[in-house]
Structure formats: structure tokens, C-alpha cells
Enzyme design. Structure first.
Site, PDB file in Angstrom:
ATOM      1  N   MET A   7       4.343 -61.172  -1.475  1.00  0.00           N
ATOM      2  CA  MET A   7       3.054 -61.560  -2.027  1.00  0.00           C
ATOM      3  C   MET A   7       3.053 -63.021  -2.453  1.00  0.00           C
ATOM      4  O   MET A   7       3.734 -63.407  -3.407  1.00  0.00           O
ATOM      5  CB  MET A   7       2.729 -60.660  -3.226  1.00  0.00           C
ATOM      6  N   GLY A   9      -0.032 -64.472  -2.930  1.00  0.00           N
ATOM      7  CA  GLY A   9      -1.287 -64.613  -3.659  1.00  0.00           C
ATOM      8  C   GLY A   9      -2.380 -65.204  -2.803  1.00  0.00           C
ATOM      9  O   GLY A   9      -3.526 -65.337  -3.236  1.00  0.00           O
ATOM     10  N   VAL A  11      -4.816 -65.262   0.786  1.00  0.00           N
ATOM     11  CA  VAL A  11      -5.712 -64.251   1.333  1.00  0.00           C
ATOM     12  C   VAL A  11      -4.988 -63.291   2.282  1.00  0.00           C
ATOM     13  O   VAL A  11      -5.307 -62.095   2.323  1.00  0.00           O
ATOM     14  CB  VAL A  11      -6.922 -64.919   2.026  1.00  0.00           C
ATOM     15  N   ASP A  12      -4.012 -63.772   3.023  1.00  0.00           N
ATOM     16  CA  ASP A  12      -3.318 -62.922   3.997  1.00  0.00           C
ATOM     17  C   ASP A  12      -2.512 -61.816   3.321  1.00  0.00           C
ATOM     18  O   ASP A  12      -2.653 -60.632   3.655  1.00  0.00           O
ATOM     19  CB  ASP A  12      -2.407 -63.763   4.890  1.00  0.00           C
ATOM     20  N   SER A  13      -1.644 -62.194   2.386  1.00  0.00           N
ATOM     21  CA  SER A  13      -0.819 -61.178   1.730  1.00  0.00           C
ATOM     22  C   SER A  13      -1.665 -60.251   0.862  1.00  0.00           C
ATOM     23  O   SER A  13      -1.388 -59.043   0.774  1.00  0.00           O
ATOM     24  CB  SER A  13       0.285 -61.836   0.897  1.00  0.00           C
ATOM     25  N   CYS A  87      13.517 -70.314   6.613  1.00  0.00           N
ATOM     26  CA  CYS A  87      13.152 -69.543   5.430  1.00  0.00           C
ATOM     27  C   CYS A  87      12.925 -68.074   5.779  1.00  0.00           C
ATOM     28  O   CYS A  87      13.410 -67.178   5.076  1.00  0.00           O
ATOM     29  CB  CYS A  87      11.907 -70.137   4.787  1.00  0.00           C
ATOM     30  N   GLY A 111       2.256 -60.659   5.366  1.00  0.00           N
ATOM     31  CA  GLY A 111       0.940 -60.983   5.904  1.00  0.00           C
ATOM     32  C   GLY A 111       0.987 -61.833   7.152  1.00  0.00           C
ATOM     33  O   GLY A 111       0.040 -62.562   7.441  1.00  0.00           O
ATOM     34  N   CYS A 185       6.083 -76.387   1.874  1.00  0.00           N
ATOM     35  CA  CYS A 185       5.879 -75.843   0.530  1.00  0.00           C
ATOM     36  C   CYS A 185       6.676 -76.570  -0.540  1.00  0.00           C
ATOM     37  O   CYS A 185       6.222 -76.670  -1.685  1.00  0.00           O
ATOM     38  CB  CYS A 185       6.191 -74.347   0.511  1.00  0.00           C
TER      39      CYS A 185
END
Length: 343
Positions: A7, A9, A11-13, A87, A111, A185
Site C-alpha cells: 500500500m 496510498g 490510486v492504484d494500490s 526495488c 497495484g 522516489c
């Protein structure tokens, strides 16, 4: 069935968790804290909206070792890494699977826009392209092992990004208003060269050279360039030129006019096999595959000669900017046969 869903946070997950809950699964979220930039608040908000528990996993040490250190070392070697590929294999999916096994979960979900396919002929699992080809993420998951693939489910495989956004808005999820991040990220300002120099010090300037070895200018350090680059070179040439080769030992960056960045063949190493069974030690195989040499590239037809460790690729048509360090992923139709790193 208990499912642990990675998760973020976003939209996909969030929508993936919603779909699984709607199907009656016992779903919990898990956010991996990978760096100082990890936003656990967004994951917590999504889990609260969904009414599910959020597990927090500290992945900082693993992320630093397998992603950040690799990212820096590859650039120093004049290779262009893809940190998401590392990753997914060594941090995100692996740690989700390890946590799931240790805490009584049956499956792990993400996701990602792709499908997990099991080949009935040899019982091997592989990643399969998703319904939304523009968002397909099978390329990013070529390093996953059979153990990880057997645990993984991807609820968004048959969905398009547009459908996900529409569904999230109808449900009133806060993530429906979030924008997709295009940056690395752990480098939110996208200035990867400064990030590397903060860790390793300033890289020396050197020479730009042409195909004949003539010096045509000065570069500001090899980490600022990648194969196929045209913009930002600062060269006053009669015609536009592209980076065609970077030599870290000589500290030179070779440039040439358009056309010189095209390649008909390349080699790949550190292979990982998914749908295709790994050859025995010393065995050589060959076959025709569709090959992607970067995430956004279209699959190109190629004849491939390979062992269990290395592949030699011969394209039907020349491909632009085959870049050392990037992933090359080999498909049979829409399924990942195996992958490797471009030498």
C-alpha cells in the site's frame, strides 16, 4: 484467504485493495518505509477509508543496499540503472512475501498493471502484460523468482488506468485526486547527478570525442550523461549529435550525428528465467523473442542465442540507444520468458 497488499496510498494500490475486499478476501495493507521520502500518511489514509489494517515494514537498510548503492555504483561505471527493477526484486516484493509468510498471510498483492500467469506445460509462473498496454509494468518485474511469483496476485491486470481513476472517484477515495509521480522516489527533485556527487564527491570534467577520437568539447562529468542523450550537451556542432558511448576509464563521452546511436545487436547478462526454463550449465539455446530494451519501448523482434548466464540479441530492425545498465526483457507473445541487464 488472507492477503497482504503493498500500500503506497496512491490510486492504484487503494483501488486494488478495494477490489479484493469486494471479492470477500481478508485484506491488510503494508507500507514499506524505504527512505526519508516515504509517505506513510497517504497509505494510512487509504487504509482508514477502506477500513483495513495497515502494517508498517522498515525496509530502509535493504533499500539502501540493493537500490541506492546499486544506483550510485552503476552510474559510476557509466551504466544507466533502473532502480524500480532492483526495488521490486530485492525490496518491495521480496519483503512483502517474507512478511506475509511470517505473519500467516496466504498471498501478496500489488497495484501493478500486469498479470501473473502460470504455464501449465512446465508449471512455471511468469509476468504477463496487462490490459492497459500504455501502463503495462511487466517490464519492471522480470527479476521476480518463482517463489515470489507463486505468491503474487495483481488485481488491476484487467483494468485500465482510466477505469481505475473513474472507479476511485465514484468511491470518493482521496487518492483519486493524486497525481502520478514521475521522479525517482528517493530523489524527488530528479537531480540524480547532485545526489550521486553528495555521496561520492565531484566528478572530474573530461573530453567529448567524435567517432575519430577528435576532441570536440568538454563534459562536466560522466554521471551527467546517458546513451542516446541529445539535449544538455552544451556542444556547438554543425549538426545535432547524440551520446553513443561513455568510457569511465578514459573519462570520455563519445558523440556522433543521428543514426550512430542505432544498434542491431547487444549482449545481456545476469539473466533471470520466468516462463522459459533455465538452460543447464554449459547449454546453449536460441529462439525468436519480442524484446524490450526500456520501459517505454515497443517490443522488437529479435533472434536470441542464450545460456543460463548470458544472451546475445540480434534485432530484425535497428533499435535506438541500447543502453548498458538498462533491463532487456524477452517475451513470448505477451509473457515474460526471461530478462537480463544490457552489457
Amino acid at each position: 484467504m488472507r492477503i497482504l497488499l503493498g500500500m503506497s496510498g496512491g490510486v492504484d494500490s487503494t483501488y486494488a485493495a478495494h477490489l479484493l475486499s469486494q471479492e470477500g478476501y481478508d485484506v491488510e495493507g503494508a507500507v514499506l518505509v524505504m527512505s526519508e521520502h516515504t509517505d506513510t500518511g497517504a497509505a494510512l489514509r487509504s487504509c482508514e477509508e477502506l477500513g483495513i489494517k495497515l502494517n508498517i515494514i522498515d525496509a530502509r537498510a535493504e533499500f539502501e543496499k540493493y537500490v541506492v548503492d546499486n544506483f550510485v555504483s552503476e552510474y559510476i561505471k557509466a551504466r544507466t540503472p533502473n532502480p524500480c527493477v532492483m526495488c521490486n526484486r530485492y525490496v518491495k516484493i521480496k519483503m512483502l512475501c517474507d512478511y506475509a509468510k511470517a505473519n500467516g498471510f496466504d498471498k501478496v498483492a500489488t497495484g501493478h498493471y500486469c498479470n501473473i500467469y502460470k504455464n501449465e506445460e512446465n508449471s512455471r509462473c511468469c509476468v504477463q502484460m496487462g490490459a492497459d498496454i500504455r501502463k503495462d509494468q511487466s517490464y519492471m518485474l522480470w527479476q521476480l523468482t518463482q517463489d515470489e511469483l507463486s505468491m503474487l496476485i495483481t488485481p488491476l491486470s484487467a483494468k485500465t488506468k482510466a477505469e481505475i481513476y473513474e472507479g476511485a472517484k465514484e468511491m470518493g477515495f482521496a487518492s483519486a485526486d493524486s497525481k502520478e509521480s514521475q521522479e525517482i522516489c528517493f530523489i524527488p527533485d530528479n537531480d540524480y547527478a547532485s545526489f550521486i556527487e553528495k555521496r561520492k564527491g565531484k566528478f572530474p570534467q573530461g573530453d567529448f570525442i567524435d567517432n575519430e577520437g577528435n576532441i570536440v568539447g568538454r563534459h562536466k562529468g560522466i554521471i551527467h550523461y546517458t546513451i542516446g542523450q541529445r539535449k544538455g550537451l552544451g556542444l556547438a556542432m554543425k549538426v545535432p549529435v547524440f551520446v553513443t558511448e561513455i568510457d569511465p576509464c578514459a573519462n570520455t563521452v563519445k558523440v556522433a550525428p543521428a543514426g550512430n546511436e542505432m544498434r542491431k545487436s547487444f549482449a545481456a547478462d545476469r539473466l533471470n528465467f520466468q516462463m522459459t526454463e533455465e538452460p543447464d550449465e554449459g547449454e546453449t539455446r536460441e529462439g525468436d523473442f519480442l524484446v524490450k530494451i526500456r520501459y517505454a519501448a515497443k517490443p522488437a523482434k529479435a533472434h536470441v542465442v542464450y545460456t543460463n548466464k548470458k544472451a546475445r540479441v540480434f534485432f530484425e530492425e535497428e533499435q535506438r540507444a541500447v543502453t548498458p545498465g538498462q533491463s532487456s526483457v524477452f517475451y513470448v507473445e505477451d509473457k515474460v520468458a526471461f530478462g537480463g541487464f544490457i552489457c
